[in-house]
Design a protein around this motif. Structure first.
Motif, PDB file in Angstrom:
ATOM      1  N   ALA A  67      -1.184   1.187  -6.575  1.00 10.05           N
ATOM      2  CA  ALA A  67      -0.788   1.739  -5.153  1.00 10.05           C
ATOM      3  C   ALA A  67       0.413   2.512  -5.741  1.00 10.05           C
ATOM      4  O   ALA A  67       0.795   3.612  -5.111  1.00 10.05           O
ATOM      5  CB  ALA A  67      -0.630   0.381  -4.424  1.00 10.05           C
ATOM      6  N   ARG A 124       0.754   4.154  -8.400  1.00 11.02           N
ATOM      7  CA  ARG A 124       0.430   5.175  -8.968  1.00 11.02           C
ATOM      8  C   ARG A 124       0.312   6.305  -7.905  1.00 11.02           C
ATOM      9  O   ARG A 124       0.453   7.353  -8.250  1.00 11.02           O
ATOM     10  CB  ARG A 124      -0.878   4.820  -9.790  1.00 11.02           C
ATOM     11  CG  ARG A 124      -1.733   6.092 -10.335  1.00 11.02           C
ATOM     12  CD  ARG A 124      -2.882   5.847 -10.923  1.00 11.02           C
ATOM     13  NE  ARG A 124      -3.495   6.908 -11.507  1.00 11.02           N
ATOM     14  CZ  ARG A 124      -3.123   7.477 -12.706  1.00 11.02           C
ATOM     15  NH1 ARG A 124      -2.317   6.898 -13.466  1.00 11.02           N
ATOM     16  NH2 ARG A 124      -3.808   8.730 -13.193  1.00 11.02           N
ATOM     17  N   LYS A 125      -0.248   5.946  -6.884  1.00 11.76           N
ATOM     18  CA  LYS A 125      -0.849   6.724  -5.863  1.00 11.76           C
ATOM     19  C   LYS A 125       0.513   7.518  -5.003  1.00 11.76           C
ATOM     20  O   LYS A 125       0.451   8.689  -4.643  1.00 11.76           O
ATOM     21  CB  LYS A 125      -1.696   6.286  -4.521  1.00 11.76           C
ATOM     22  CG  LYS A 125      -2.951   5.920  -5.112  1.00 11.76           C
ATOM     23  CD  LYS A 125      -3.702   5.190  -4.158  1.00 11.76           C
ATOM     24  CE  LYS A 125      -4.861   4.705  -4.620  1.00 11.76           C
ATOM     25  NZ  LYS A 125      -5.744   3.780  -3.532  1.00 11.76           N
ATOM     26  N   ASP A 159      -8.150   9.455 -13.998  1.00 15.47           N
ATOM     27  CA  ASP A 159      -8.479   9.129 -12.549  1.00 15.47           C
ATOM     28  C   ASP A 159      -8.751   7.632 -12.396  1.00 15.47           C
ATOM     29  O   ASP A 159      -9.920   7.235 -13.032  1.00 15.47           O
ATOM     30  CB  ASP A 159      -9.666   9.878 -12.092  1.00 15.47           C
ATOM     31  CG  ASP A 159     -10.019   9.691 -10.441  1.00 15.47           C
ATOM     32  OD1 ASP A 159      -9.135   9.232  -9.979  1.00 15.47           O
ATOM     33  OD2 ASP A 159     -11.097   9.870 -10.042  1.00 15.47           O
ATOM     34  N   SER A 176      -1.311  11.704 -15.524  1.00 21.36           N
ATOM     35  CA  SER A 176      -1.983  12.621 -14.399  1.00 21.36           C
ATOM     36  C   SER A 176      -3.418  13.198 -14.740  1.00 21.36           C
ATOM     37  O   SER A 176      -4.236  13.369 -13.714  1.00 21.36           O
ATOM     38  CB  SER A 176      -1.199  13.778 -13.941  1.00 21.36           C
ATOM     39  OG  SER A 176      -1.018  14.733 -15.025  1.00 21.36           O
ATOM     40  N   LYS A 185       2.880   8.863  -7.124  1.00 22.05           N
ATOM     41  CA  LYS A 185       3.001   9.917  -8.243  1.00 22.05           C
ATOM     42  C   LYS A 185       4.534   9.912  -8.496  1.00 22.05           C
ATOM     43  O   LYS A 185       5.153  10.857  -8.515  1.00 22.05           O
ATOM     44  CB  LYS A 185       2.624  11.320  -7.629  1.00 22.05           C
ATOM     45  CG  LYS A 185       1.237  11.326  -7.234  1.00 22.05           C
ATOM     46  CD  LYS A 185       0.947  12.928  -7.136  1.00 22.05           C
ATOM     47  CE  LYS A 185      -0.880  12.952  -6.638  1.00 22.05           C
ATOM     48  NZ  LYS A 185      -1.175  14.445  -6.257  1.00 22.05           N
ATOM     49  N   ARG A 221       0.841  -1.213  -0.056  1.00 20.77           N
ATOM     50  CA  ARG A 221      -0.274  -0.229  -0.046  1.00 20.77           C
ATOM     51  C   ARG A 221       0.966   1.228   0.126  1.00 20.77           C
ATOM     52  O   ARG A 221       2.005   1.163   0.547  1.00 20.77           O
ATOM     53  CB  ARG A 221      -1.009   0.046   0.906  1.00 20.77           C
ATOM     54  CG  ARG A 221      -1.743  -1.060   1.229  1.00 20.77           C
ATOM     55  CD  ARG A 221      -2.798  -1.146   2.560  1.00 20.77           C
ATOM     56  NE  ARG A 221      -2.034  -0.492   3.684  1.00 20.77           N
ATOM     57  CZ  ARG A 221      -1.540  -1.051   4.665  1.00 20.77           C
ATOM     58  NH1 ARG A 221      -1.226  -2.505   4.790  1.00 20.77           N
ATOM     59  NH2 ARG A 221      -0.936  -0.763   5.670  1.00 20.77           N
ATOM     60  N   GLU A 222       0.308   2.226  -0.598  1.00 20.01           N
ATOM     61  CA  GLU A 222       1.235   3.408  -0.789  1.00 20.01           C
ATOM     62  C   GLU A 222       1.550   4.135   0.588  1.00 20.01           C
ATOM     63  O   GLU A 222       2.605   4.685   0.885  1.00 20.01           O
ATOM     64  CB  GLU A 222       0.398   4.618  -1.558  1.00 20.01           C
ATOM     65  CG  GLU A 222      -0.804   5.035  -1.120  1.00 20.01           C
ATOM     66  CD  GLU A 222      -1.965   4.297  -1.181  1.00 20.01           C
ATOM     67  OE1 GLU A 222      -3.158   4.692  -0.849  1.00 20.01           O
ATOM     68  OE2 GLU A 222      -1.825   2.814  -1.653  1.00 20.01           O
TER      69      GLU A 222
END
Length: 533
Positions: free
Chosen positions: A381, A383-384, A532, A529, A386, A345-346
């Protein structure tokens, strides 16, 4: 279920031109061997449906052996496709890229995959031209066999036996296959030349498949966990492989260069999902120490995500910390240790607002191909977090087909290239080579050949399948720069047999091969970006 007995190797010796029993038609087998569909007789129409599937849709319930499509009558059109097989040994080049080319005719000895090719040709000519149980040499490639040395001829004969055994296993003619496998084992050896070694492990895998099919035995959960962890940890054997073979270092230098070019801040956070020894980050630290005199690095942070051997990962962090200190680089190391990558998890990553995140995933996503939902979750995960860039290095092979024969042939040529590389780059008696071939590769071969469904955890897909998967998750591919290509080529010059390692562009990515056979791919990605997910 009845069991199948294997005759003792060497018993009932026969000449090489034995009658292959139960082999009335072979179209499906050779269409898999040379990439021609049974319905298509054109040599230039190579279509592999397995490769056009995304990872997500390639996982539905697989056909059982009993339900596989029965072979259609053998067609001489399969012979024509042999003319196109050389394309593997002479990949087309892209403009502006300086490639290492492998020219088979310039070598004094045949590569392993050339022997495999000739073995397939010999098997085709034997089946198509036999008369009264004897093969007549009318095949257009027969002249190539007459020019072989005695040991090369024996190797071709050995490949012939193996292919015949695999065909009979696919037909569930297990007694016939067991006899052919025993004949293979009379010549094959885990300590012999590379063809003998390769055939040994594939023959063992065929025996395993027969045993599983006739007894109903399953792979144990412990064996699955062992295999998965072996691919995500560092051992003396894997370290020797890293040092002796060019593939890992080529991928590392190309990938690290891509990260350097895309990370522009002075606070860099590197997320590594398969850090192993961590030597790749010493390359990056040296480069950053040399290039940032005017704008000193404020922090290099590495977060290692691991599922195997926590102690070794902690030791890796200590070594990297010591190395960074020697360069006067501010450094921090964090370890996220999980029982399974699906649990990532991020919020497990200590991320500060002004850090620039780069992700390095070296042959790790492949371990989750059989669990596409978990792979989706992992990518989302990531991706979050960034990241400004994600470098992905993967195995460039198709070991994910529901068809046994397709997987067998794909794996045979893939591992054939690796065994050929070992022969050039490592001593035959090297214990590390024996460990890699026997445990790392041997277990993988057995799983690809003998297992089905969820038990088959050794899965690889090619670069176009990864592209379709990443695109579905809103990722954009970044072109590897000329500098990344240059770094990769520079590394090859340090290896005695570096000229046998091929580098060529595929779209925006890089393919690394050995004597014409693709081995690995390196691609560079960023997240869109505006989407969504």
């Amino acid at each position: 279920m009845a069991s199948v007995s294997f005759p003792l190797a060497g018993k009932h010796k026969q000449g090489p031109w034995f009658e292959v029993e139960g082999s009335e038609d072979y179209d499906s087998f050779f269409s898999c061997l040379y990439g021609l569909s049974p319905q298509d007789s054109r040599a230039d129409s190579k279509i592999d449906d397995d490769q056009n599937q995304t990872i997500q849709v390639s996982q539905p319930a697989e056909k059982s052996v009993q339900n596989e499509q029965q072979p259609t009558p053998f067609s001489l059109a399969c012979v024509e496709v042999l003319k196109t097989y050389d394309k593997l040994f002479n990949k087309p080049t892209d403009e502006g890229v300086n490639h290492n080319k492998y020219n088979a005719s310039s070598c004094s000895k045949l590569s392993v995959n050339e022997v495999l090719k000739l073995g397939g040709e010999r098997y085709i000519q034997y089946i198509t031209q036999r008369t009264d149980g004897f093969s007549t040499f009318m095949h257009p490639y027969a002249s190539a066999l007459s020019a072989l040395s005695a040991h090369e001829t024996r190797d071709v004969e050995l490949v012939h036996l193996l292919l015949a055994a695999a065909e009979d296993v696919s037909r569930r003619q297990y007694d016939v296959a067991a006899n052919l496998i025993s004949r293979c084992m009379w010549t094959a050896s885990h300590s012999g030349n590379p063809v003998q070694r390769l055939v040994f492990y594939f023959a063992e895998a065929l025996k395993e498949r027969i045993d599983r099919e006739t007894t109903g035995r399953l792979f144990s959960a412990a064996r699955y966990h062992y295999r998965e962890c072996m691919g995500l940890t560092t051992t003396p054997a894997t370290l020797a492989c890293h040092q002796g073979l060019p593939f890992s270092q080529v991928m590392q230098f190309a990938g690290i260069q891509a990260i350097i070019e895309n990370v522009n801040t002075t606070k860099i956070h590197l997320l590594d999902f398969n850090i192993r020894s961590g030597i790749q980050w010493t390359i990056l630290m040296q480069a950053l120490a040399e290039e940032h005199h005017d704008r000193p690095i404020q922090l290099i942070k590495i977060t290692a995500v691991g599922v195997a051997d926590q102690h070794k990962l902690e030791e890796c962090g200590k070594r990297l910390e010591s190395f960074a200190r020697s360069l006067n680089l501010p450094f921090a190391f964090h370890l996220v240790f999980l029982s399974d990558l699906k649990d990532f998890r991020e919020d497990l990553v200590h991320l500060e607002a002004d850090e620039s995140v780069a992700v390095y995933a070296n042959t790790v996503f492949r371990t989750m191909i059989g669990r596409p939902d978990c792979l989706d979750s992992l990518i989302l995960a990531i991706r979050k977090l960034k990241p400004v860039v994600m470098v992905v290095a993967e195995v460039e092979a198709n070991h994910n087909s529901p068809s046994f024969i397709t997987r067998f042939i794909e794996a045979l040529f893939f591992y054939g290239a690796f065994f050929d590389c070992f022969e050039d780059c490592m001593e035959r008696k090297d214990p590390c080579r024996r460990t890699i071939e026997g445990i790392h590769f041997g277990e993988g071969i057995i799983n690809i050949v003998a297992a089905e469904g969820e038990e088959r955890f050794t899965r690889n897909v090619k670069i176009d399948v990864w592209r379709a998967f990443f695109a579905r998750l809103g990722m954009l591919e970044i072109k590897l720069s000329e500098c990344s290509m240059y770094q990769a080529k520079l590394i090859l010059k340090q290896f005695e047999h570096g000229s046998s390692c091929n580098l060529y562009s595929n779209g925006n990515g890089l393919i690394v091969g050995w004597k014409g056979t693709p081995i690995h791919s390196v691609t560079c990605w960023k997240f869109n970006s505006h989407d969504d997910y």
